[in-house]
Write a protein that holds these residues in place. Structure first.
Motif, PDB file in Angstrom:
ATOM      1  N   ARG A 152      27.655  57.093  18.270  1.00 46.71           N
ATOM      2  CA  ARG A 152      28.863  57.004  17.443  1.00 46.71           C
ATOM      3  C   ARG A 152      29.927  56.110  18.100  1.00 46.71           C
ATOM      4  O   ARG A 152      30.578  55.321  17.418  1.00 46.71           O
ATOM      5  CB  ARG A 152      29.445  58.396  17.197  1.00 46.71           C
ATOM      6  CG  ARG A 152      28.569  59.309  16.386  1.00 46.71           C
ATOM      7  CD  ARG A 152      28.507  58.933  14.950  1.00 46.71           C
ATOM      8  NE  ARG A 152      29.848  59.014  14.409  1.00 46.71           N
ATOM      9  CZ  ARG A 152      30.246  58.485  13.270  1.00 46.71           C
ATOM     10  NH1 ARG A 152      29.398  57.846  12.536  1.00 46.71           N
ATOM     11  NH2 ARG A 152      31.486  58.603  12.864  1.00 46.71           N
TER      12      ARG A 152
ATOM     13  N   LYS B 119      31.433  52.487  16.660  1.00 53.54           N
ATOM     14  CA  LYS B 119      32.864  52.208  16.521  1.00 53.54           C
ATOM     15  C   LYS B 119      33.245  50.926  17.260  1.00 53.54           C
ATOM     16  O   LYS B 119      34.053  50.133  16.764  1.00 53.54           O
ATOM     17  CB  LYS B 119      33.691  53.395  17.019  1.00 53.54           C
ATOM     18  CG  LYS B 119      33.601  54.583  16.089  1.00 53.54           C
ATOM     19  CD  LYS B 119      34.390  55.760  16.602  1.00 53.54           C
ATOM     20  CE  LYS B 119      34.248  56.915  15.621  1.00 53.54           C
ATOM     21  NZ  LYS B 119      35.120  58.023  15.929  1.00 53.54           N
TER      22      LYS B 119
ATOM     23  N   VAL C   4      37.952  53.377  19.432  1.00 48.87           N
ATOM     24  CA  VAL C   4      36.782  54.039  20.015  1.00 48.87           C
ATOM     25  C   VAL C   4      37.221  55.369  20.605  1.00 48.87           C
ATOM     26  O   VAL C   4      37.781  55.429  21.700  1.00 48.87           O
ATOM     27  CB  VAL C   4      36.126  53.155  21.093  1.00 48.87           C
ATOM     28  CG1 VAL C   4      34.916  53.853  21.697  1.00 48.87           C
ATOM     29  CG2 VAL C   4      35.732  51.809  20.512  1.00 48.87           C
TER      30      VAL C   4
END
Length: 144
Positions: free
Chosen positions: A25, A29, A36
């Motif tokens: 994930r 980002k 982030v």
């Protein structure tokens, strides 16, 4: 002393699975050029946010037991596109392994007072090198 949260980690088979998901994930980002950070979206906003942000963590229940935690960095209430109030629980992306502590399934998150939190596994902890199933059995017998 800091207050903590506890929540089921739905979909994760292990701590490694959670760590891999977080890394994926965060990389998505980075590539998308957005902020982030690692967060979890929940419907309920903790009323005791100040206590949680004073060094608190979210303890993850994976496969029937607390196995790790992540430090809470921020709590951000917001209203989604459908007008429903929600909350982002923002975490430090580092996953800290803890002693295995059995937990029954429950919905949502719950407050977890310091007296009920499992201890972190440190590098000097001999039990950290044991396989999870053996750590779990020894913990249930009170030997870890």
């Amino acid at each position: 002393m800091a207050l903590n949260l506890i929540k089921l980690c739905v979909g994760a088979e292990s701590v490694e699975d959670l760590e891999d998901w977080i890394a994926l994930r965060l990389e998505e980002k980075r590539r998308a050029g957005v902020v982030v950070e690692h967060f979890h979206t929940t419907r309920m906003v903790p009323k005791r946010a100040d206590e949680l942000l004073d060094g608190g963590s979210l303890y993850w229940v994976i496969k029937g037991g607390v196995q790790c935690r992540q430090r809470l960095v921020d709590i951000r209430p917001f209203t989604d596109a459908e007008g429903i109030g929600r909350c982002h629980l923002v975490f430090d992306p580092t996953v800290v392994r803890t002693q295995w502590q059995p937990r029954r399934p429950f919905q949502g998150w719950r407050y977890l007072v310091p007296a009920d939190t499992p201890t972190d596994l440190g590098g000097a902890d001999a039990g950290e090198e044991l396989p999870l199933n053996l750590r779990r059995e020894l913990s249930e017998l009170g030997l870890l």
